[in-house]
Scaffold this motif. Structure first.
Motif, PDB file in Angstrom:
ATOM      1  N   GLN A  79      -2.716  -7.113  -2.315  1.00  0.00           N
ATOM      2  CA  GLN A  79      -2.838  -7.112  -0.861  1.00  0.00           C
ATOM      3  C   GLN A  79      -2.123  -8.308  -0.247  1.00  0.00           C
ATOM      4  N   ARG A  80      -2.234  -9.449  -0.925  1.00  0.00           N
ATOM      5  CA  ARG A  80      -1.617 -10.656  -0.371  1.00  0.00           C
ATOM      6  C   ARG A  80      -0.088 -10.600  -0.469  1.00  0.00           C
ATOM      7  N   LEU A  81       0.423  -9.852  -1.440  1.00  0.00           N
ATOM      8  CA  LEU A  81       1.863  -9.843  -1.685  1.00  0.00           C
ATOM      9  C   LEU A  81       2.554  -8.568  -1.222  1.00  0.00           C
ATOM     10  N   GLN A  82       1.808  -7.646  -0.580  1.00  0.00           N
ATOM     11  CA  GLN A  82       2.401  -6.330  -0.315  1.00  0.00           C
ATOM     12  C   GLN A  82       3.668  -6.398   0.541  1.00  0.00           C
ATOM     13  N   GLY A  83       3.801  -7.436   1.365  1.00  0.00           N
ATOM     14  CA  GLY A  83       4.992  -7.590   2.196  1.00  0.00           C
ATOM     15  C   GLY A  83       6.271  -7.728   1.385  1.00  0.00           C
ATOM     16  N   PHE A  84       6.125  -8.256   0.162  1.00  0.00           N
ATOM     17  CA  PHE A  84       7.313  -8.462  -0.670  1.00  0.00           C
ATOM     18  C   PHE A  84       7.526  -7.325  -1.665  1.00  0.00           C
ATOM     19  N   LEU A  85       6.601  -6.372  -1.688  1.00  0.00           N
ATOM     20  CA  LEU A  85       6.635  -5.346  -2.731  1.00  0.00           C
ATOM     21  C   LEU A  85       7.168  -4.028  -2.170  1.00  0.00           C
ATOM     22  N   PRO A  86       7.630  -3.134  -3.046  1.00  0.00           N
ATOM     23  CA  PRO A  86       8.191  -1.857  -2.576  1.00  0.00           C
ATOM     24  C   PRO A  86       7.126  -0.888  -2.082  1.00  0.00           C
ATOM     25  N   LEU A  87       7.562   0.328  -1.717  1.00  0.00           N
ATOM     26  CA  LEU A  87       6.690   1.399  -1.209  1.00  0.00           C
ATOM     27  C   LEU A  87       5.854   0.935  -0.020  1.00  0.00           C
ATOM     28  N   ASN A  88       6.542   0.329   0.937  1.00  0.00           N
ATOM     29  CA  ASN A  88       5.872  -0.181   2.132  1.00  0.00           C
ATOM     30  C   ASN A  88       6.691   0.245   3.345  1.00  0.00           C
ATOM     31  N   PRO A  89       6.776   1.587   3.608  1.00  0.00           N
ATOM     32  CA  PRO A  89       7.695   2.073   4.647  1.00  0.00           C
ATOM     33  C   PRO A  89       7.347   1.562   6.048  1.00  0.00           C
ATOM     34  N   SER A  90       6.074   1.272   6.307  1.00  0.00           N
ATOM     35  CA  SER A  90       5.719   0.786   7.639  1.00  0.00           C
ATOM     36  C   SER A  90       5.797  -0.736   7.741  1.00  0.00           C
ATOM     37  N   TRP A 115     -16.436  -0.127   0.761  1.00  0.00           N
ATOM     38  CA  TRP A 115     -16.647  -0.593   2.133  1.00  0.00           C
ATOM     39  C   TRP A 115     -15.271  -0.938   2.680  1.00  0.00           C
ATOM     40  N   GLN A 116     -14.978  -0.505   3.903  1.00  0.00           N
ATOM     41  CA  GLN A 116     -13.635  -0.720   4.434  1.00  0.00           C
ATOM     42  C   GLN A 116     -13.688  -1.469   5.750  1.00  0.00           C
ATOM     43  N   ALA A 117     -13.333  -2.743   5.706  1.00  0.00           N
ATOM     44  CA  ALA A 117     -13.289  -3.541   6.927  1.00  0.00           C
ATOM     45  C   ALA A 117     -11.912  -3.447   7.578  1.00  0.00           C
ATOM     46  N   TYR A 118     -11.015  -2.648   6.956  1.00  0.00           N
ATOM     47  CA  TYR A 118      -9.652  -2.496   7.467  1.00  0.00           C
ATOM     48  C   TYR A 118      -9.430  -1.046   7.852  1.00  0.00           C
ATOM     49  N   GLY A 119      -8.383  -0.779   8.640  1.00  0.00           N
ATOM     50  CA  GLY A 119      -7.972   0.595   8.917  1.00  0.00           C
ATOM     51  C   GLY A 119      -6.831   0.946   7.980  1.00  0.00           C
ATOM     52  N   GLY A 120      -7.038   1.921   7.099  1.00  0.00           N
ATOM     53  CA  GLY A 120      -6.082   2.200   6.027  1.00  0.00           C
ATOM     54  C   GLY A 120      -4.659   2.421   6.510  1.00  0.00           C
ATOM     55  N   SER A 133      -3.151   1.563   9.057  1.00  0.00           N
ATOM     56  CA  SER A 133      -2.475   0.528   9.834  1.00  0.00           C
ATOM     57  C   SER A 133      -2.495  -0.834   9.143  1.00  0.00           C
ATOM     58  N   THR A 134      -2.908  -0.890   7.864  1.00  0.00           N
ATOM     59  CA  THR A 134      -3.027  -2.180   7.192  1.00  0.00           C
ATOM     60  C   THR A 134      -2.359  -2.231   5.826  1.00  0.00           C
ATOM     61  N   LEU A 135      -2.492  -1.138   5.058  1.00  0.00           N
ATOM     62  CA  LEU A 135      -2.118  -1.201   3.650  1.00  0.00           C
ATOM     63  C   LEU A 135      -0.866  -0.375   3.356  1.00  0.00           C
ATOM     64  N   SER A 136       0.005  -0.922   2.502  1.00  0.00           N
ATOM     65  CA  SER A 136       1.208  -0.196   2.091  1.00  0.00           C
ATOM     66  C   SER A 136       0.822   0.917   1.122  1.00  0.00           C
ATOM     67  N   TYR A 137       1.725   1.884   0.957  1.00  0.00           N
ATOM     68  CA  TYR A 137       1.462   2.964  -0.009  1.00  0.00           C
ATOM     69  C   TYR A 137       1.230   2.372  -1.395  1.00  0.00           C
ATOM     70  N   LEU A 138       1.975   1.312  -1.717  1.00  0.00           N
ATOM     71  CA  LEU A 138       1.839   0.715  -3.049  1.00  0.00           C
ATOM     72  C   LEU A 138       0.424   0.157  -3.255  1.00  0.00           C
ATOM     73  N   THR A 139      -0.073  -0.560  -2.233  1.00  0.00           N
ATOM     74  CA  THR A 139      -1.424  -1.105  -2.344  1.00  0.00           C
ATOM     75  C   THR A 139      -2.451   0.015  -2.469  1.00  0.00           C
TER      76      THR A 139
END
Lengths: 600, 193
Positions: free
Chosen positions: A85-96, A119-124, A126-132
């Motif tokens: 989650q912390r590194l998803q910005g640098f990882l692939p499969l993140n089209p948004s 438990w989900q404190a995030y909105g899937g 709008s927050t997480l890449s496909y890879l995550t």
């Protein structure tokens, strides 16, 4: 309540019970290492995994080694999911192009998925890449569920062993749960879902024009990104037209399938199974409810087969399903009655050519019966997926999911964890019965002594302490109460629900509570980790202690644990020892709210 | 302990590849092959361009269209990139106020219609994207839509019926009307041919 609604509920119970025996039989063969058909496909693969991982499959572990292996494996998962989650910005499969998730939220989410809570404190979307979502969440959906199954099987082995030291091999139980049970079932279920309309793609979102463009008041921001205020200090807005709709898609079906089969519950989308791209038709809804209850229910038959007396399994299942049916009908009744405060506004809530009832937060295709059934089943099992918003339920309708979780997730419960929780209650039940007649209690020929009762007491005390303790802290702290959406007694219910859900590894929510704050993220993560692992370890200790005992033949003073008398006793113990702890807290929330709503 | 740690790391790696990559990608491949329409979002095409989805509704407030259910998505209704319900509790005054203003809004665009408003038409759905309204909610709007379009009520009713879906297998779920498909059909019927 309509005849059709009751028929839909009845059909679910019939199909569920019909599937318990075949699947339970299959799983018993998987865990006892017998030929099960799937071994022809997966066998070579399984042996390859053991070779690569340095696992000697024939070598069994004592309970301490078993617990260490389980903790090391889950610890690896926790660290990996946090890092993803912390590194998803640098990882692939993140089209948004989503950026790194904030540390407190990432920690909460990692704890949540490793503990089978979701438990989900995030909105899937709008927050997480496909890879995550895939490498992080989907993986944990499988392995956290498989971990629960492994612990259960270890406990069953403890019950059937005669003066043994070992309770099985964690790596084997983990691998076999994944390869033989979860993967094949998930693949079939995912394709079934897609055929009905659940999306499954790694392409990016679609952009389509609105037939009628929509305008809304958008807050004005200055150059620094701060809201612009007028003279009165109120944020200024400008009317903004939206002509385009962005349809978020993704590899949804594959995740939805395991999220239900593994009683995980974490949706791909924020709205979870209310989202038409996750749960498009009444048939998918039926299948999802079935999927989340199926394995937990079938495990009772697996248990019965493994202990050599299937009546023992049916007795446990009867106790679970009688409680479930009672509360499903209760929720259905409460939600069908609708909201008296809307009736006076000229709103029609009867079920004529319409679902009627309390439709706030519910979808038309599911109506009241399916929503009530889903809400009860998702909280009776530790799934926590939702097809309607529990926060908007009537007071008594919302009390049902809360109460189902407060049973300690033993009415079906999580895969594996539900049954090991229930077996602990069975041990407590025979202990109480033993006290009444003055005999040494025994369960399945194993004498229940001081050590077993100590572990069992730990198991039933930890959960209420976490749930009520954190709730008490949150309601007296500004950082706790400032997250509340709904005023009054309902606001208290939101906080109680949040810790009940996390403290029982369920994962559903009264979604109005803004849970994405450092306070809720950290206390919630703690609640989830403690309730999962602090319960798993005493369970394994119990398994180790039971394994060392001999099996004494049943005598005239033995309480038969397969008769209706025992089913009744078990239900009574679960209600009194488990859930009654929470009655004072419930009185402050849903009960007060119910009295308020009917008072006028 | 060291042996278990090694097993933990390798086992985690292998299961990650298996369940996190191989499984979703295999399902994606098969799904795209067998059910490309559904797997990609059940899109509706017009002149080769996607104009919406049969599973996701859009917001309407023009009297000539059937209105969909209220949506609580932010910052605008039917934002399909941020699905959400309102989460308003049953005793929250904000809920009563919202329902009151929705009832008033429906009445003001349809003067003389004194029938009670079906509850699904004035309450927000769970997803904020609900593609359906109940037959009762459609019937409530028939007169308004017919008048705004200068059409016979009987004609509008017929189109509604064509876009009404019964319970699945005659038993599961609820009877429902697909709002976007219905509105597109009404628009199409107005176009000169």
């Amino acid at each position: 309540m309509t005849i059709n609604g009751l028929a839909q509920i009845g059909l679910f119970f019939l199909v569920l019970v019909a599937l318990v025996k075949p699947l339970g039989w299959y799983m018993a063969r998987v865990y006892t290492g017998q030929a099960c058909g799937m071994d022809r496909v997966m066998g070579p693969f399984e042996r390859l995994i053991y070779r690569v991982c340095g696992v000697r499959a024939a070598e069994e572990m004592n309970w301490r080694t078993y617990a260490v292996a389980m903790l090391l494996f889950n610890g690896t998962g926790l660290v990996t999911l946090y890092a993803l989650q912390r590194l998803q910005g640098f990882l692939p499969l993140n089209p948004s192009a989503f950026e790194a998730v904030a540390p407190d939220l990432a920690f909460n989410t990692a704890s949540s998925f490793v503990t089978n809570t979701n438990w989900q404190a995030y909105g899937g979307e709008s927050t997480l890449s496909y890879l995550t979502q895939m490498l992080g969440l989907t993986v944990q959906n499988f392995v956290s569920a498989a971990t629960g199954m492994a612990i259960l099987v270890a406990l069953i082995r403890g019950l059937i062993a005669r003066t043994a030291v070992t309770i099985g091999n964690f790596w084997v139980d983990l691998t076999r749960s994944t390869l033989y049970i979860f993967l094949p079932l998930s693949a079939v279920l995912a394709l079934l879902l897609v055929s009905q309309g659940t999306v499954q793609t790694i392409g990016s979102a679609h952009h389509t024009a609105f037939l009628q463009p929509v305008t809304y008041d958008k807050p004005m921001l200055d150059a620094a990104g701060q809201p612009v205020l007028d003279e009165k200090g109120i944020a200024k807005t400008e009317s903004t037209a939206v002509i385009e709709q962005t349809l978020a898609v993704g590899p949804v079906a594959s995740q939805v399938a395991i999220k239900h089969l593994g009683t995980n519950g974490g949706g791909f989308f924020n709205a979870n199974a209310a989202h038409p791209y996750e749960n498009p038709t009444p048939l998918t809804d039926f299948i999802l409810i079935l999927a989340e209850t199926l394995i937990a229910a079938s495990l009772t038959y697996t248990f019965g087969t493994m202990v050599g007396d299937t009546r023992q399994g049916w007795a446990i299942l009867a106790a679970m399903l009688s409680v479930l049916l009672f509360f499903v009908l209760g929720a259905y009744w409460a939600e069908s009655a609708g909201n008296p405060r809307l009736a006076v506004l000229g709103v029609e809530q009867t079920a004529v050519n319409a679902p009627g009832g309390n439709m706030e937060g519910k979808e038309v295709r599911f109506g009241i019966a399916r929503s009530a059934l889903f809400a009860t089943a998702t909280t009776a099992t530790s799934t926590g997926a939702v097809n309607s918003m529990h926060d908007s339920f009537t007071p008594l309708g919302g009390l049902v999911p809360l109460f189902m979780m407060q049973f300690g997730e033993v009415i079906l419960g999580g895969v594996g964890s539900g049954l090991y929780g229930m077996l602990v209650f069975a041990i407590i039940a025979v202990f109480i019965a033993g006290l009444m007649v003055g005999r040494t209690p025994e369960y399945l020929g194993k004498k229940i002594e001081t050590y077993e009762m100590k572990m069992a007491a730990l198991l039933i005390l930890i959960m209420p302490i976490i749930v009520l303790g954190f709730t008490a802290v949150a309601v007296v702290m500004e950082s706790g109460t400032s997250s509340i959406l709904n005023p009054g007694a309902h606001g208290f219910s939101e906080i109680l629900y949040a810790y009940t859900s996390q403290g029982n590894n369920n994962g559903s929510a009264f979604g109005g509570l803004n849970a994405n704050t450092p306070f809720y993220n950290l206390t919630g993560a703690l609640a989830m980790l403690v309730s999962r692992f602090w319960l798993a370890i005493p369970t394994l200790a119990l398994a180790g202690s039971l394994a060392r005992k001999t099996i004494v033949p049943a005598g005239p003073g033995t309480l038969p644990t397969h008769r209706p008398l025992f089913v009744g006793l078990l239900v009574g113990v679960v209600i009194m020892v488990g859930a009654l702890t929470f009655v004072p807290a419930l009185a402050l929330g849903p009960v007060v709210e119910h009295l308020l709503i009917v008072a006028r | 302990m060291a042996a278990q740690l090694r097993s933990a790391l390798t086992m985690f790696f292998i299961l990650t590849i298996l369940t996190g990559l191989a499984y979703p990608l295999a399902v994606t491949g098969i799904a795209q092959l067998l059910f490309p329409h559904q797997a990609n979002g059940s899109l509706i095409y017009k002149d080769g361009k996607p104009i919406g989805s049969t599973l996701i509704d859009q917001p309407f407030d023009d009297p000539k269209y059937f209105w969909s259910r209220p949506s609580a998505t932010a910052p605008f209704p039917y934002n399909a990139a941020a699905s959400s319900g309102s989460n308003l509790g049953p005793t929250n005054p904000a809920l009563t106020e919202a329902v009151k203003s929705r009832v008033a809004n429906l009445k003001s665009t349809d003067p003389g219609n004194d029938t009670p408003v079906p509850v699904d038409l004035v309450t927000a759905s769970g997803s904020g994207l609900d593609p359906h309204i109940s037959p009762a909610a459609a019937e409530y709007q028939v007169r308004r839509v017919a008048r705004a379009r200068g059409r016979e009520e009987a004609f509008v009713r017929t189109v509604v019926r064509q876009h009404t879906e019964g319970r699945q297998f005659g038993m599961l779920g609820e009877t429902r009307v697909n709002v976007l498909a219905l509105n597109l059909a009404l628009d199409a019927s107005d176009e000169p041919r």
